[in-house]
Design a protein around this motif. Structure first.
Motif, PDB file in Angstrom:
ATOM      1  N   ARG A 176     -11.318  10.065  -3.068  1.00 32.04           N
ATOM      2  CA  ARG A 176     -10.050   9.351  -2.960  1.00 32.04           C
ATOM      3  C   ARG A 176      -8.933  10.368  -3.149  1.00 32.04           C
ATOM      4  O   ARG A 176      -9.193  11.553  -3.298  1.00 32.04           O
ATOM      5  CB  ARG A 176      -9.981   8.229  -4.004  1.00 32.04           C
ATOM      6  CG  ARG A 176     -11.098   7.192  -3.817  1.00 32.04           C
ATOM      7  CD  ARG A 176     -11.203   6.243  -4.982  1.00 32.04           C
ATOM      8  NE  ARG A 176     -10.036   5.376  -5.095  1.00 32.04           N
ATOM      9  CZ  ARG A 176      -9.890   4.443  -6.034  1.00 32.04           C
ATOM     10  NH1 ARG A 176     -10.855   4.270  -6.943  1.00 32.04           N
ATOM     11  NH2 ARG A 176      -8.823   3.689  -6.085  1.00 32.04           N
ATOM     12  N   ARG A 177      -7.715   9.932  -3.169  1.00 27.44           N
ATOM     13  CA  ARG A 177      -6.611  10.884  -3.271  1.00 27.44           C
ATOM     14  C   ARG A 177      -6.607  11.574  -4.638  1.00 27.44           C
ATOM     15  O   ARG A 177      -6.865  10.937  -5.662  1.00 27.44           O
ATOM     16  CB  ARG A 177      -5.286  10.164  -3.052  1.00 27.44           C
ATOM     17  CG  ARG A 177      -4.076  11.102  -3.077  1.00 27.44           C
ATOM     18  CD  ARG A 177      -2.805  10.370  -2.722  1.00 27.44           C
ATOM     19  NE  ARG A 177      -1.639  11.225  -2.926  1.00 27.44           N
ATOM     20  CZ  ARG A 177      -0.393  10.844  -2.713  1.00 27.44           C
ATOM     21  NH1 ARG A 177      -0.139   9.612  -2.278  1.00 27.44           N
ATOM     22  NH2 ARG A 177       0.614  11.683  -2.929  1.00 27.44           N
ATOM     23  N   PHE A 178      -6.314  12.854  -4.600  1.00 30.98           N
ATOM     24  CA  PHE A 178      -6.172  13.654  -5.817  1.00 30.98           C
ATOM     25  C   PHE A 178      -4.685  13.779  -6.121  1.00 30.98           C
ATOM     26  O   PHE A 178      -3.886  14.112  -5.249  1.00 30.98           O
ATOM     27  CB  PHE A 178      -6.786  15.041  -5.601  1.00 30.98           C
ATOM     28  CG  PHE A 178      -6.632  15.984  -6.769  1.00 30.98           C
ATOM     29  CD1 PHE A 178      -7.572  16.026  -7.785  1.00 30.98           C
ATOM     30  CD2 PHE A 178      -5.546  16.861  -6.837  1.00 30.98           C
ATOM     31  CE1 PHE A 178      -7.442  16.908  -8.844  1.00 30.98           C
ATOM     32  CE2 PHE A 178      -5.405  17.740  -7.889  1.00 30.98           C
ATOM     33  CZ  PHE A 178      -6.353  17.765  -8.895  1.00 30.98           C
ATOM     34  N   TYR A 179      -4.329  13.510  -7.382  1.00 34.41           N
ATOM     35  CA  TYR A 179      -2.935  13.608  -7.809  1.00 34.41           C
ATOM     36  C   TYR A 179      -2.795  14.771  -8.776  1.00 34.41           C
ATOM     37  O   TYR A 179      -3.470  14.813  -9.803  1.00 34.41           O
ATOM     38  CB  TYR A 179      -2.496  12.307  -8.508  1.00 34.41           C
ATOM     39  CG  TYR A 179      -2.631  11.087  -7.624  1.00 34.41           C
ATOM     40  CD1 TYR A 179      -1.612  10.729  -6.747  1.00 34.41           C
ATOM     41  CD2 TYR A 179      -3.786  10.304  -7.671  1.00 34.41           C
ATOM     42  CE1 TYR A 179      -1.742   9.611  -5.931  1.00 34.41           C
ATOM     43  CE2 TYR A 179      -3.920   9.192  -6.852  1.00 34.41           C
ATOM     44  CZ  TYR A 179      -2.900   8.851  -5.986  1.00 34.41           C
ATOM     45  OH  TYR A 179      -3.031   7.741  -5.173  1.00 34.41           O
ATOM     46  N   GLU A 180      -1.928  15.705  -8.448  1.00 37.85           N
ATOM     47  CA  GLU A 180      -1.718  16.844  -9.332  1.00 37.85           C
ATOM     48  C   GLU A 180      -1.126  16.393 -10.661  1.00 37.85           C
ATOM     49  O   GLU A 180      -0.244  15.534 -10.694  1.00 37.85           O
ATOM     50  CB  GLU A 180      -0.803  17.879  -8.674  1.00 37.85           C
ATOM     51  CG  GLU A 180      -1.438  18.578  -7.488  1.00 37.85           C
ATOM     52  CD  GLU A 180      -0.615  19.761  -6.997  1.00 37.85           C
ATOM     53  OE1 GLU A 180       0.301  20.199  -7.734  1.00 37.85           O
ATOM     54  OE2 GLU A 180      -0.894  20.241  -5.881  1.00 37.85           O
ATOM     55  N   ALA A 181      -1.625  16.969 -11.738  1.00 34.08           N
ATOM     56  CA  ALA A 181      -1.104  16.644 -13.066  1.00 34.08           C
ATOM     57  C   ALA A 181       0.261  17.296 -13.271  1.00 34.08           C
ATOM     58  O   ALA A 181       0.701  18.154 -12.494  1.00 34.08           O
ATOM     59  CB  ALA A 181      -2.083  17.127 -14.138  1.00 34.08           C
ATOM     60  N   GLU A 182       0.910  16.888 -14.338  1.00 33.32           N
ATOM     61  CA  GLU A 182       2.228  17.395 -14.670  1.00 33.32           C
ATOM     62  C   GLU A 182       2.192  18.904 -14.891  1.00 33.32           C
ATOM     63  O   GLU A 182       1.161  19.481 -15.242  1.00 33.32           O
ATOM     64  CB  GLU A 182       2.746  16.691 -15.922  1.00 33.32           C
ATOM     65  CG  GLU A 182       2.937  15.184 -15.755  1.00 33.32           C
ATOM     66  CD  GLU A 182       1.668  14.355 -15.946  1.00 33.32           C
ATOM     67  OE1 GLU A 182       1.790  13.126 -16.105  1.00 33.32           O
ATOM     68  OE2 GLU A 182       0.554  14.920 -15.939  1.00 33.32           O
TER      69      GLU A 182
END
Length: 224
Positions: A176-182
């Motif tokens: 699924r989509r990967f979201y970059e962390a802060e």
């Protein structure tokens, strides 16, 4: 607040001298060499989850052939892909690392062997080290059909290997989509070498990488 966040916050008020100068990795496993080797060419991307993303990013940042290692979240949706929300364990995300690598230097199956030798215990369900919750699950997230075939074969091989005395808990999850962390979670080990959490739980993993995979260890960080 989860254990990792509590530990980090507590250590801000303590002298690092109060911590032991060295610590050993929780456990190192003799994960098998993959029977099925990945056949890939050109730069490739893979996603791995194995507990706290600080340590997994640190391991792969010290792996030869890796050109980028980015901490982030996989498995949930964009509206809840923040550290505060993911830390609740209620968002379906796992703390994960997106790795870009050159398969002419390090193959995908070798990255799996590294992960389950020095990075994560594949038999633990929804936990690694001191951290508890589904956000700390071990998971393999293939992004290509070749990676999926290799990952599934490797999990089955680990199950048969006799290295672990418990069943495999690690899952091969749908991409699924990967979201970059802060930003403050990127290159965390590099930027916070004296963090109590890093010294106790994550730095020993990199030391184990150097000891057990000297041919693939790189002393300098490769940041994402």
């Amino acid at each position: 607040m989860n254990i990792k966040s509590l530990f980090a916050a507590t250590m801000l008020s303590l002298s690092v001298c109060a911590l032991p100068a060295t610590a050993s990795a929780e456990e190192v496993f003799d994960a098998p060499v993959a029977a099925r080797q990945a056949k890939e060419t050109g730069l490739q991307t893979a996603i791995f989850a194995g507990g706290c993303f600080w340590g997994i990013e640190g391991i792969f940042s010290h792996t030869r052939g890796v050109t980028s290692a980015v901490a982030g979240y996989h498995g949930g949706n964009s509206g809840t892909a923040t550290y505060r929300q993911v830390s609740s364990g209620m968002t379906e995300h796992a703390e994960a690392v997106r790795v870009t690598y050159d398969p002419s230097v390090v193959r995908y199956d070798q990255l799996l062997q590294i992960l389950f030798s020095v990075g994560a215990d594949p038999t633990l369900h929804n936990r690694q080290g001191p951290d508890r919750g589904p956000q700390y699950r071990a998971a393999i997230v293939p992004v290509t059909a070749e990676q999926r075939a290799v990952a599934q074969a490797y999990v089955a091989q680990m199950e048969r290997s006799g290295v672990w005395d418990k069943p495999m808990a690690v899952k091969v999850e749908k991409h699924r989509r990967f979201y970059e962390a802060e930003a403050n979670h990127q290159d965390y080990m590099l930027n916070n070498p004296n963090s109590g959490y890093i010294r106790r739980w994550d730095a020993p993993k990199v030391e184990a990488l150097q000891e057990h995979f000297p041919q693939l260890y790189r002393a300098r960080f490769r940041t994402g």
